[in-house]
Design a protein around this motif. Structure first.
Motif, short mmCIF file in Angstrom:
data_model
loop_
_atom_site.label_atom_id
_atom_site.label_comp_id
_atom_site.label_asym_id
_atom_site.label_seq_id
_atom_site.Cartn_x
_atom_site.Cartn_y
_atom_site.Cartn_z
N GLU A 44 0.84 -1.20 0.00
CA GLU A 44 0.00 0.00 0.00
C GLU A 44 0.87 1.25 0.00
OE1 GLU A 44 -3.69 1.60 -0.52
OE2 GLU A 44 -3.22 -0.54 -0.30
N GLY A 45 2.02 1.18 0.70
CA GLY A 45 2.94 2.30 0.70
C GLY A 45 3.48 2.59 -0.69
N ILE A 46 3.86 1.55 -1.43
CA ILE A 46 4.36 1.74 -2.79
C ILE A 46 3.26 2.28 -3.69
CG2 ILE A 46 5.19 0.50 -4.84
CD1 ILE A 46 6.78 -1.30 -2.94
N ALA A 47 2.02 1.83 -3.47
CA ALA A 47 0.90 2.33 -4.26
C ALA A 47 0.67 3.82 -3.99
CB ALA A 47 -0.36 1.53 -3.94
N ILE A 48 0.75 4.23 -2.73
CA ILE A 48 0.61 5.65 -2.39
C ILE A 48 1.74 6.46 -3.03
CG2 ILE A 48 0.73 7.33 -0.50
CD1 ILE A 48 -0.74 5.28 1.25
N LEU A 49 2.95 5.94 -2.93
CA LEU A 49 4.11 6.61 -3.52
C LEU A 49 3.91 6.83 -5.02
CD1 LEU A 49 7.03 7.63 -3.71
CD2 LEU A 49 7.76 5.24 -3.75
N ASN A 50 3.54 5.78 -5.74
CA ASN A 50 3.39 5.89 -7.19
C ASN A 50 2.20 6.77 -7.57
OD1 ASN A 50 5.62 4.35 -7.90
ND2 ASN A 50 4.50 2.43 -7.69
N THR A 51 1.17 6.78 -6.74
CA THR A 51 0.04 7.68 -6.99
C THR A 51 0.49 9.13 -6.89
OG1 THR A 51 -1.54 6.06 -6.12
CG2 THR A 51 -2.25 8.35 -6.20
N LEU A 52 1.30 9.45 -5.88
CA LEU A 52 1.81 10.81 -5.73
C LEU A 52 2.80 11.15 -6.84
CD1 LEU A 52 2.33 10.82 -1.86
CD2 LEU A 52 0.66 12.19 -3.14
N ARG A 53 3.62 10.18 -7.24
CA ARG A 53 4.57 10.42 -8.34
C ARG A 53 3.86 10.74 -9.65
NH1 ARG A 53 9.16 5.63 -7.85
NH2 ARG A 53 10.63 6.77 -6.53
N GLY A 54 2.69 10.13 -9.83
CA GLY A 54 1.97 10.33 -11.07
C GLY A 54 1.17 11.61 -11.14
N TYR A 55 1.14 12.38 -10.05
CA TYR A 55 0.38 13.62 -10.04
C TYR A 55 1.05 14.65 -10.95
CZ TYR A 55 -1.97 17.78 -8.23
OH TYR A 55 -2.68 18.95 -8.11
N ALA A 56 0.24 15.42 -11.68
CA ALA A 56 0.77 16.35 -12.67
C ALA A 56 1.45 17.57 -12.05
CB ALA A 56 -0.35 16.80 -13.60
N GLY A 57 1.02 17.97 -10.85
CA GLY A 57 1.56 19.17 -10.24
C GLY A 57 2.74 18.91 -9.32
N ASP A 58 3.27 19.99 -8.76
CA ASP A 58 4.40 19.89 -7.82
C ASP A 58 3.92 19.35 -6.48
OD1 ASP A 58 6.18 20.96 -9.67
OD2 ASP A 58 5.78 23.02 -9.03
N VAL A 59 4.72 18.46 -5.91
CA VAL A 59 4.39 17.86 -4.61
C VAL A 59 5.51 18.14 -3.63
CG1 VAL A 59 3.84 15.74 -3.35
CG2 VAL A 59 3.06 16.02 -5.72
N THR A 60 5.20 18.77 -2.52
CA THR A 60 6.15 19.01 -1.44
C THR A 60 5.74 18.15 -0.25
OG1 THR A 60 6.55 21.29 -2.14
CG2 THR A 60 7.13 20.72 0.13
N VAL A 61 6.72 17.49 0.36
CA VAL A 61 6.45 16.63 1.51
C VAL A 61 6.97 17.30 2.78
CG1 VAL A 61 6.96 14.42 2.61
CG2 VAL A 61 6.52 14.52 0.15
N VAL A 62 6.17 17.30 3.83
CA VAL A 62 6.58 17.82 5.14
C VAL A 62 6.45 16.70 6.17
CG1 VAL A 62 6.14 19.50 6.95
CG2 VAL A 62 5.81 20.14 4.55
N VAL A 63 7.57 16.33 6.79
CA VAL A 63 7.54 15.36 7.88
C VAL A 63 7.26 16.12 9.16
CG1 VAL A 63 8.79 13.56 9.12
CG2 VAL A 63 9.19 13.89 6.66
N GLU A 64 6.05 15.99 9.66
CA GLU A 64 5.63 16.79 10.81
C GLU A 64 6.20 16.27 12.13
OE1 GLU A 64 4.22 19.54 10.72
OE2 GLU A 64 3.04 19.71 8.89
N SER A 65 6.24 14.93 12.28
CA SER A 65 6.75 14.36 13.52
C SER A 65 7.57 13.11 13.23
CB SER A 65 5.61 14.03 14.48
OG SER A 65 6.13 13.48 15.67
#
Length: 235
Positions: A44-65
């Motif tokens: 499921e983690g790899i599926a989430i990763l690839n879903t985010l990779r496939g998004y057309a716009g810019d993606v910024t990740v913030v590790v909150e904790s």
């Protein structure tokens, strides 16, 4: 602001389907993915990763904790900027599973886990550089990083404070209870990746380096000068 919250366990609280449904409403505009998760199901983690990779716009990740286990490779593998809060932690380890069956079943499961490990190590190397074997060794040791250490390793691009930083938390209890260490404070300092380029290593601020050195000295019960001399002699 377009945001996706990956809070809690991967595969229970967070799924690729839910992430995809949210992305479809953003129309290619920039999105921030905020993570506070102890990880979870590797597929499921790899599926989430690839879903985010496939998004057309810019993606910024913030590790909150915390971004541990599957949450860590989601954080670093999206391809955009990765930010960690000053009090955040990142943890990487080898994939694991519940095991049942005969000897043939166990051999198949071991082969499957080894395949997952290589894929995950490739995600870390793709972000931070270095050899797969180095990352596999760090994963095998279950390596925990402070925010500054994650920057030094190349997994995170920068540490950025928030107006109201979140307090450190244990994330999803289903997953974290199974790890070798409970958090960065109880884990040994992370080892460097020998294969990382000098240019990548030089991106770390001097202040970050001194923070790591001071923390290492404190954990060893030595002065920063003694640790510096020992490391200089070693390298």
């Amino acid at each position: 602001m377009n945001e996706i919250l990956i809070y809690g366990d991967i595969g229970w609280d967070n799924t690729a389907k839910a992430v995809d449904e949210q992305l479809k409403t953003f129309n290619g505009e920039p999105v921030t993915v905020r993570i506070n998760s102890g990880g979870g199901d590797v597929y499921e983690g790899i599926a989430i990763l690839n879903t985010l990779r496939g998004y057309a716009g810019d993606v910024t990740v913030v590790v909150e904790s915390i971004a541990a286990s599957a949450a860590s490779f989601i954080a670093v593998g999206v391809g955009g900027k990765v930010i960690a809060r000053p009090n955040a932690e990142v943890m990487i380890h080898k994939a694991w599973t519940m095991l049942a069956g005969n000897a043939d079943d166990i051999d198949k499961t071991k082969a499957d886990l080894a395949r997952q490990d290589v894929k995950i190590a490739g995600i870390y190397a793709g972000k931070a550089g270095g050899a797969l074997d180095d990352w596999l060794a760090l994963m095998s040791a279950e390596t925990w990083y402070t925010a500054d250490e994650a920057v030094a390793s190349g997994l995170v691009d920068e540490v950025q404070d928030a107006k109201q930083p979140v307090e450190a938390s244990i994330g999803g209890h289903r997953v974290l209870a199974r790890f070798r260490y409970s958090n960065r404070a109880s884990a040994p300092p992370p080892l460097p990746v020998a294969g990382r380029s000098v240019s990548a290593a030089n991106q770390t601020k001097k202040g970050d380096t001194m923070s790591i050195l001071n923390q290492l000295a404190d954990e060893l019960g030595k002065s920063p000068e003694d640790v510096t001399k020992a490391l200089t002699g070693f390298f």
